[in-house]
Design an enzyme around this catalytic site. Sequence first.
Site, PDB file in Angstrom:
ATOM      1  N   ARG A   7       0.830  -1.218   0.000  1.00  0.00           N
ATOM      2  CA  ARG A   7       0.000   0.000   0.000  1.00  0.00           C
ATOM      3  C   ARG A   7       0.855   1.256   0.000  1.00  0.00           C
ATOM      4  O   ARG A   7       0.569   2.216  -0.709  1.00  0.00           O
ATOM      5  CB  ARG A   7      -0.934  -0.003   1.218  1.00  0.00           C
TER       6      ARG A   7
ATOM      7  N   HIS B 140       4.205   1.603  -0.808  1.00  0.00           N
ATOM      8  CA  HIS B 140       5.373   1.760  -1.668  1.00  0.00           C
ATOM      9  C   HIS B 140       5.273   1.229  -3.091  1.00  0.00           C
ATOM     10  O   HIS B 140       6.179   1.494  -3.888  1.00  0.00           O
ATOM     11  CB  HIS B 140       6.596   1.127  -0.990  1.00  0.00           C
TER      12      HIS B 140
ATOM     13  N   LYS C  83       2.882  12.479   6.045  1.00  0.00           N
ATOM     14  CA  LYS C  83       4.129  11.716   6.146  1.00  0.00           C
ATOM     15  C   LYS C  83       5.221  12.542   5.484  1.00  0.00           C
ATOM     16  O   LYS C  83       5.033  13.080   4.389  1.00  0.00           O
ATOM     17  CB  LYS C  83       3.976  10.359   5.451  1.00  0.00           C
TER      18      LYS C  83
ATOM     19  N   THR D  69       8.265  11.851   4.151  1.00  0.00           N
ATOM     20  CA  THR D  69       8.815  11.377   2.884  1.00  0.00           C
ATOM     21  C   THR D  69       8.336   9.959   2.620  1.00  0.00           C
ATOM     22  O   THR D  69       8.099   9.190   3.559  1.00  0.00           O
ATOM     23  CB  THR D  69      10.366  11.445   2.892  1.00  0.00           C
TER      24      THR D  69
ATOM     25  N   THR E 271       8.589   6.777  -0.719  1.00  0.00           N
ATOM     26  CA  THR E 271       9.031   6.389  -2.058  1.00  0.00           C
ATOM     27  C   THR E 271       8.090   5.340  -2.623  1.00  0.00           C
ATOM     28  O   THR E 271       7.775   4.356  -1.944  1.00  0.00           O
ATOM     29  CB  THR E 271      10.470   5.846  -2.021  1.00  0.00           C
TER      30      THR E 271
ATOM     31  N   ARG F  61       8.382  14.182  -1.073  1.00  0.00           N
ATOM     32  CA  ARG F  61       8.836  14.850   0.158  1.00  0.00           C
ATOM     33  C   ARG F  61       7.896  15.995   0.493  1.00  0.00           C
ATOM     34  O   ARG F  61       7.514  16.761  -0.387  1.00  0.00           O
ATOM     35  CB  ARG F  61      10.252  15.388  -0.030  1.00  0.00           C
TER      36      ARG F  61
ATOM     37  N   HIS G 143       9.352  -3.281   4.675  1.00  0.00           N
ATOM     38  CA  HIS G 143       9.740  -1.901   4.989  1.00  0.00           C
ATOM     39  C   HIS G 143      10.692  -1.396   3.907  1.00  0.00           C
ATOM     40  O   HIS G 143      11.627  -2.093   3.543  1.00  0.00           O
ATOM     41  CB  HIS G 143      10.430  -1.868   6.357  1.00  0.00           C
TER      42      HIS G 143
END
Length: 144
Positions: A35, A37, A66, A68, A70, A107, A139
């Site tokens: 979800r 990344h 949040k 940052t 990716t 970001r 993670h």
Amino acid sequence: MAVKGPHPMLLLALVLLAGWLARLGQGASYPQFLRQHVDNPKTRARDDRTYCNMMMRRRGMASPCKRTNTFVHAPARQLQGICGRAGQRAGRNLHNSNNRYRITTCRLARGSPRPPCNYRGGSSTRRIRVACVRRLPVHYDKTL
């Protein structure tokens, strides 16, 4: 009456091991990794700023904002491979990808961690590092 012999130490070791294993999986799961990344194929947007603002909201990472995040634009199956032969161990449960992946890093542009969030975005093709549990990424650690 106190228990004698090596059994109390064995029991203590098992209790500590169980607690450590529970903590290892706490807050880190494969569905949560997907979800937060994985976005494949990349969702269409006018530019990376628009993409980040839209995706961070859609994926539930904009309340609170949040700092940052990716997104990796690759099939989940390829990312699972990083925890196996498509990656190299980088300590404990961390694995570096052998391959480079298309990514977009979002970001927080400015202000408080409270909505409305405003993100900047940048796209690149890079190797990544993930944490794995039971051969699944749980993670996103960093971009290499």
